[in-house]
Design a protein around this motif. Structure first.
Motif, PDB file in Angstrom:
ATOM      1  N   THR A  14      49.991  35.017  52.110  1.00  0.00           N
ATOM      2  CA  THR A  14      49.029  34.971  51.082  1.00  0.00           C
ATOM      3  C   THR A  14      49.024  36.313  50.068  1.00  0.00           C
ATOM      4  OG1 THR A  14      47.749  33.346  52.334  1.00  0.00           O
ATOM      5  CG2 THR A  14      46.771  34.377  50.410  1.00  0.00           C
ATOM      6  N   PRO A  15      49.458  36.095  48.911  1.00  0.00           N
ATOM      7  CA  PRO A  15      49.339  37.428  48.155  1.00  0.00           C
ATOM      8  C   PRO A  15      47.843  37.576  47.743  1.00  0.00           C
ATOM      9  CG  PRO A  15      51.029  36.014  47.348  1.00  0.00           C
ATOM     10  CD  PRO A  15      50.400  35.328  48.478  1.00  0.00           C
ATOM     11  N   PHE A  16      47.297  38.884  47.631  1.00  0.00           N
ATOM     12  CA  PHE A  16      46.113  38.990  47.119  1.00  0.00           C
ATOM     13  C   PHE A  16      45.891  40.557  46.401  1.00  0.00           C
ATOM     14  CE2 PHE A  16      45.433  40.517  51.470  1.00  0.00           C
ATOM     15  CZ  PHE A  16      44.893  41.733  51.311  1.00  0.00           C
ATOM     16  N   SER A  17      44.799  40.853  45.905  1.00  0.00           N
ATOM     17  CA  SER A  17      44.845  42.105  44.991  1.00  0.00           C
ATOM     18  C   SER A  17      43.331  42.634  45.273  1.00  0.00           C
ATOM     19  CB  SER A  17      45.105  41.861  43.477  1.00  0.00           C
ATOM     20  OG  SER A  17      46.470  41.290  43.608  1.00  0.00           O
ATOM     21  N   ILE A  18      43.286  43.944  45.293  1.00  0.00           N
ATOM     22  CA  ILE A  18      41.976  44.617  45.271  1.00  0.00           C
ATOM     23  C   ILE A  18      41.862  45.464  43.997  1.00  0.00           C
ATOM     24  CG2 ILE A  18      40.339  46.169  46.275  1.00  0.00           C
ATOM     25  CD1 ILE A  18      40.891  43.896  47.933  1.00  0.00           C
ATOM     26  N   ILE A  19      40.957  45.280  42.928  1.00  0.00           N
ATOM     27  CA  ILE A  19      40.795  45.798  41.727  1.00  0.00           C
ATOM     28  C   ILE A  19      39.584  46.785  41.808  1.00  0.00           C
ATOM     29  CG2 ILE A  19      42.498  44.372  40.578  1.00  0.00           C
ATOM     30  CD1 ILE A  19      39.982  43.010  39.224  1.00  0.00           C
ATOM     31  N   GLU A  20      39.815  47.890  40.996  1.00  0.00           N
ATOM     32  CA  GLU A  20      38.613  48.494  40.584  1.00  0.00           C
ATOM     33  C   GLU A  20      37.957  48.399  39.354  1.00  0.00           C
ATOM     34  OE1 GLU A  20      39.298  52.439  41.584  1.00  0.00           O
ATOM     35  OE2 GLU A  20      39.516  52.319  43.955  1.00  0.00           O
ATOM     36  N   GLU A  21      36.670  48.186  39.227  1.00  0.00           N
ATOM     37  CA  GLU A  21      35.915  48.107  37.845  1.00  0.00           C
ATOM     38  C   GLU A  21      34.905  49.074  37.886  1.00  0.00           C
ATOM     39  OE1 GLU A  21      36.453  43.342  37.081  1.00  0.00           O
ATOM     40  OE2 GLU A  21      34.707  43.908  38.067  1.00  0.00           O
ATOM     41  N   GLN A  22      34.519  49.700  36.785  1.00  0.00           N
ATOM     42  CA  GLN A  22      33.418  50.717  36.607  1.00  0.00           C
ATOM     43  C   GLN A  22      32.275  49.929  35.956  1.00  0.00           C
ATOM     44  OE1 GLN A  22      33.885  54.085  36.900  1.00  0.00           O
ATOM     45  NE2 GLN A  22      31.627  54.008  36.734  1.00  0.00           N
ATOM     46  N   THR A  23      31.118  50.080  36.784  1.00  0.00           N
ATOM     47  CA  THR A  23      29.988  49.362  36.419  1.00  0.00           C
ATOM     48  C   THR A  23      28.875  50.439  36.378  1.00  0.00           C
ATOM     49  OG1 THR A  23      29.217  49.251  38.806  1.00  0.00           O
ATOM     50  CG2 THR A  23      30.702  47.404  37.741  1.00  0.00           C
ATOM     51  N   ALA A  24      27.670  50.041  35.921  1.00  0.00           N
ATOM     52  CA  ALA A  24      26.430  51.125  35.805  1.00  0.00           C
ATOM     53  C   ALA A  24      26.300  51.534  37.018  1.00  0.00           C
ATOM     54  CB  ALA A  24      25.405  50.296  35.370  1.00  0.00           C
ATOM     55  N   ASP A  25      26.512  50.975  38.357  1.00  0.00           N
ATOM     56  CA  ASP A  25      26.190  51.321  39.712  1.00  0.00           C
ATOM     57  C   ASP A  25      27.566  52.143  40.295  1.00  0.00           C
ATOM     58  OD1 ASP A  25      23.776  50.340  39.577  1.00  0.00           O
ATOM     59  OD2 ASP A  25      24.651  48.048  40.203  1.00  0.00           O
ATOM     60  N   GLY A  26      28.424  52.330  39.373  1.00  0.00           N
ATOM     61  CA  GLY A  26      29.581  53.111  40.167  1.00  0.00           C
ATOM     62  C   GLY A  26      30.792  52.176  39.978  1.00  0.00           C
ATOM     63  N   ILE A  27      31.649  52.492  40.821  1.00  0.00           N
ATOM     64  CA  ILE A  27      33.022  51.806  40.812  1.00  0.00           C
ATOM     65  C   ILE A  27      32.724  50.468  41.893  1.00  0.00           C
ATOM     66  CG2 ILE A  27      35.564  51.766  41.652  1.00  0.00           C
ATOM     67  CD1 ILE A  27      35.314  54.671  40.606  1.00  0.00           C
ATOM     68  N   LYS A  28      33.261  49.515  41.410  1.00  0.00           N
ATOM     69  CA  LYS A  28      32.990  48.297  42.370  1.00  0.00           C
ATOM     70  C   LYS A  28      34.442  47.555  42.653  1.00  0.00           C
ATOM     71  CE  LYS A  28      31.099  43.451  42.251  1.00  0.00           C
ATOM     72  NZ  LYS A  28      30.377  42.632  41.407  1.00  0.00           N
ATOM     73  N   GLU A  29      34.626  47.359  43.840  1.00  0.00           N
ATOM     74  CA  GLU A  29      35.870  46.943  44.233  1.00  0.00           C
ATOM     75  C   GLU A  29      36.034  45.359  44.503  1.00  0.00           C
ATOM     76  OE1 GLU A  29      36.938  48.732  47.886  1.00  0.00           O
ATOM     77  OE2 GLU A  29      38.092  50.333  46.848  1.00  0.00           O
ATOM     78  N   THR A  30      36.824  44.561  43.351  1.00  0.00           N
ATOM     79  CA  THR A  30      36.752  43.032  43.526  1.00  0.00           C
ATOM     80  C   THR A  30      37.917  42.607  44.204  1.00  0.00           C
ATOM     81  OG1 THR A  30      35.540  42.891  41.455  1.00  0.00           O
ATOM     82  CG2 THR A  30      36.564  41.130  42.154  1.00  0.00           C
ATOM     83  N   ALA A  31      38.004  41.680  45.013  1.00  0.00           N
ATOM     84  CA  ALA A  31      39.300  41.122  45.641  1.00  0.00           C
ATOM     85  C   ALA A  31      39.547  39.691  44.741  1.00  0.00           C
ATOM     86  CB  ALA A  31      39.134  40.745  47.142  1.00  0.00           C
ATOM     87  N   SER A  32      40.969  39.439  44.841  1.00  0.00           N
ATOM     88  CA  SER A  32      41.358  38.219  44.331  1.00  0.00           C
ATOM     89  C   SER A  32      42.124  37.624  45.258  1.00  0.00           C
ATOM     90  CB  SER A  32      42.249  38.496  42.736  1.00  0.00           C
ATOM     91  OG  SER A  32      42.765  37.562  42.346  1.00  0.00           O
ATOM     92  N   ILE A  33      41.556  36.590  45.957  1.00  0.00           N
ATOM     93  CA  ILE A  33      42.311  35.936  46.950  1.00  0.00           C
ATOM     94  C   ILE A  33      41.710  34.378  46.899  1.00  0.00           C
ATOM     95  CG2 ILE A  33      41.924  37.747  48.392  1.00  0.00           C
ATOM     96  CD1 ILE A  33      39.977  36.507  49.905  1.00  0.00           C
ATOM     97  N   PRO A  34      42.527  33.445  47.509  1.00  0.00           N
ATOM     98  CA  PRO A  34      42.267  32.143  47.433  1.00  0.00           C
ATOM     99  C   PRO A  34      41.056  31.858  48.211  1.00  0.00           C
ATOM    100  CG  PRO A  34      44.866  32.438  48.152  1.00  0.00           C
ATOM    101  CD  PRO A  34      43.780  33.926  48.072  1.00  0.00           C
ATOM    102  N   ASN A  35      40.502  30.868  47.630  1.00  0.00           N
ATOM    103  CA  ASN A  35      39.301  30.151  48.527  1.00  0.00           C
ATOM    104  C   ASN A  35      39.534  29.953  49.988  1.00  0.00           C
ATOM    105  OD1 ASN A  35      37.501  30.658  46.608  1.00  0.00           O
ATOM    106  ND2 ASN A  35      37.803  28.527  45.624  1.00  0.00           N
ATOM    107  N   GLU A  36      40.953  29.197  50.211  1.00  0.00           N
ATOM    108  CA  GLU A  36      41.290  28.763  51.692  1.00  0.00           C
ATOM    109  C   GLU A  36      42.997  29.166  51.613  1.00  0.00           C
ATOM    110  OE1 GLU A  36      40.273  24.919  51.475  1.00  0.00           O
ATOM    111  OE2 GLU A  36      38.344  25.032  52.798  1.00  0.00           O
ATOM    112  N   ILE A  37      43.141  29.708  52.768  1.00  0.00           N
ATOM    113  CA  ILE A  37      44.711  29.755  52.883  1.00  0.00           C
ATOM    114  C   ILE A  37      45.279  28.552  53.786  1.00  0.00           C
ATOM    115  CG2 ILE A  37      46.189  31.437  54.200  1.00  0.00           C
ATOM    116  CD1 ILE A  37      44.237  33.300  53.715  1.00  0.00           C
TER     117      ILE A  37
END
Length: 617
Positions: free
Chosen positions: A146-169
């Motif tokens: 299962t490929p997935f990614s972790i990306i970083e986003e700048q928010t007012a509270d700082g850097i937020k890490e978001t995972a892009s993965i399937p709901n079920e494998i």
């Protein structure tokens, strides 16, 4: 050197400490809380009868690891598998592209001698079977990448890490299932199979699964034979390119004449795909395909789902209706052809009867009888109905003179004039055939109610139940057998001076035998002992209390009650020797008990009624 392991290898020791942490049900984002992967087994592709297999289900073993975009295993992260929810929890991943690799095992991998390695890179060997396993697999092996990614986003509270993965494998099997199916032209051939054996030709299977899901390695081509008697589905790894699953299926059968046949059918299946069910069907063409004989093996009898009479769940409206339940002790096995063209066999007996051949004679076909049905055994109290093959197709028949003739298809109406007869070499059948003077027996409530706990007593009667009806079958089979035993006649002659009527006048042995052997019809009931009465009899009425029905095999007192009432049935009163005298209380009761081993129903253990939960307490 590769390292062998039998446990999940990513931070297993963190299971205790991490299992208390709460992770979100959805796995769309993380902020130091971690990532949740939900595993799900996928059903076989192309499965015609889909089940709930694609629901979340536990594995017996599970292994997984995460690799980065270069295929290297990611280290220094926290992760564990929660078996109860089939979820993998992971934290510590940072921005980047990854792959989750999962190997699940359902079943006993040790039986397959499977070796699980610890890969460091995605292309490393992970699961390996021995080249000389030489048998189908016992366990199922599931894999996902299962490929997935972790990306970083700048928010007012700082850097937020978001995972892009399937709901079920979706976990798919790397193995395939092969079902060996059989079709028969004659159902009685199917149930006459004594052995089905599978032998293989040269077959090469893949033996190795890498972390990236690629298959490699090759088995040595040898597989040991397997049985298809109880199990007809087997697991295999996919076959190597250029190879095929091939071999022979050997089917052994027997027929009712004790003849055995052995047939060999070849097969070849060119591809075995992972997560697929492959069907290899053998159409059995057999010399007995056109035979009329209904060969009722135990398997055939069970497949027919036939009921039984006088069972504990039978309603009082049925077992006390003489049009539905009545028999003559000289003909306890009733056979007939129904209006629908079915063979009907009903057996009033606590014992089974073995090796039963039923023959038919059709006047419009031949003056000879021909073999129609053969039962390996007919269970006690059976109620067999099954359509005669002649209704469906033309058939080949064997006549009594040994000729084999063909009979064209008949309608049910054309079978209405059929005559049937029964043959068996069972010693039990020989005893039943010695019953020359049969009595007709049926059952009555005499006002009682068997559905009430106390039997709903009315006067001296209570509601008879099937457990008592079955015992009355045993008693009257034995009694009507006994009256023609030479030993019975001799004991009467040896004690002729003890036979007298109500006027104390001598009764000749011939008169006693004539009255015992007279054709009679009795309505049998259950006596209520609360009024001090334990038996009732006279004319067409006969009854005894519960203990008498259960203990007539061995208890001379119970037997004296039975014969006391039979004395009344024969027309004698209380002043004669046939009730409160030596015929009932000395001669007959003792003879019956002492000679029970020679009677048709020679043991209480056929029914074991005293232990039946439906008896009156």
């Amino acid at each position: 050197m590769r390292k062998l392991t039998f446990i999940g290898f990513l931070c297993v020791l963190l299971l205790v400490s991490c299992s208390q942490e709460k992770y979100p049900e959805t796995s769309s984002e993380t902020n130091k809380a971690g990532v949740v992967f939900k595993l799900q087994k996928e059903d076989y592709e192309g499965n015609g009868s889909r089940s709930s297999e694609n629901e979340t289900s536990l594995y017996d073993q599970l292994y997984y690891f995460i690799v980065d975009e270069n295929g290297e295993k990611v280290k220094n992260i926290k992760s564990y598998y929660e078996a109860s929810t089939s979820e993998i929890y992971t934290e510590g991943l940072h921005k980047g592209d990854y792959r989750l690799l999962v190997l699940g095992i359902k079943g006993n991998a040790a039986e397959d001698k499977a070796v699980i390695y610890t890969p460091e890179r995605i292309q490393d060997e992970w699961l390996v079977f021995p080249e000389d396993l030489q048998k189908p697999l016992e366990a199922e092996y599931f894999y996902s990448q299962t490929p997935f990614s972790i990306i970083e986003e700048q928010t007012a509270d700082g850097i937020k890490e978001t995972a892009s993965i399937p709901n079920e494998i979706a976990q798919k099997r790397i193995i395939s299932r092969v079902d060996f199916d059989f079709s028969y032209h004659n159902p009685y051939v199917r149930n006459a199979v004594t052995d089905k054996n599978l032998s293989f030709g040269n077959v090469q299977f893949y033996t190795t699964l890498a972390g990236n899901g690629e298959l490699s390695g090759e088995s040595n081509g040898t597989l040991d034979p397997v049985s298809l008697n109880q199990k007809t589905s087997y697991f295999f790894m996919p076959v190597c390119s250029g190879s095929s699953l091939n071999g022979n299926i050997t089917i052994s059968t027997r027929n009712y004449r004790k003849e055995e046949r052995r047939q060999v059918y070849g097969f070849e299946h060119t591809t075995l795909n992972g997560n697929h069910i492959h069907h290899i069907e053998t159409t059995v063409t057999h010399p007995d395909d056109k035979d009329i004989v209904m060969f009722i093996t135990p398997a055939a009898y069970n497949a027919g789902g036939h009921k039984a009479i006088l069972q504990d769940d039978e309603t009082k409206e049925v077992y006390t209706n003489p049009s539905l339940r009545k028999f003559n002790t000289a003909q306890p096995l009733q056979v007939s052809v129904t209006e629908e063209g079915k063979l009907h066999a009903r057996f009033y007996s606590p014992r089974k009867l073995s090796n039963v051949l039923i023959k038919m004679q059709l006047p419009q076909v031949s003056s000879e009888y021909f073999d129609l049905a053969y039962f390996d055994s007919i269970p006690g109290f059976c109620d067999f109905y099954e359509e005669i093959p002649l209704i469906e197709r033309s058939v080949m028949c064997r006549t009594e003179s040994g000729k084999v003739i063909e009979i064209s298809k008949k309608t049910a109406a054309e079978l209405s004039g059929a005559v049937l007869k029964i043959e068996s070499d069972d010693p039990f059948w020989a005893k039943l055939q010695e019953i020359k003077h049969g009595w007709n027996i049926y059952w009555g409530l005499y006002g009682g109610d068997p559905e009430k706990e106390d039997g709903g007593p009315v006067g001296n009667w209570m509601g008879i139940r099937p457990v008592h009806c079955r015992e009355s079958v045993a008693l009257f089979l034995n009694f009507t057998y006994m009256i023609d035993m030479p030993e019975h006649e001799q004991i009467l002659r040896d004690n002729a001076d003890q036979l007298y009527d109500d006027n104390k006048q001598p009764v000749k042995v011939e008169e006693v035998l004539q009255k015992m052997r007279m054709a009679r019809t009795l309505q049998v009931g259950l006596v209520y002992p609360g009024n001090g009465v334990v038996g009732l009899g006279g004319g067409s009425t006969f009854g005894c209390y519960q203990q008498g029905w259960f203990e007539h095999y061995f208890n001379t007192y119970s037997c004296s009650i039975m014969f006391h009432e039979l004395g009344h049935v024969m027309g004698y009163g209380h002043s004669s020797s046939f009730t409160y005298g030596p015929w009932a209380e000395k001669l007959m009761n003792n003879f019956y008990v002492k000679n029970i081993q020679d009677m048709p129903i020679d043991s209480k253990n056929y029914l074991n009624s005293a232990q039946n939960p439906h008896r009156y307490k």
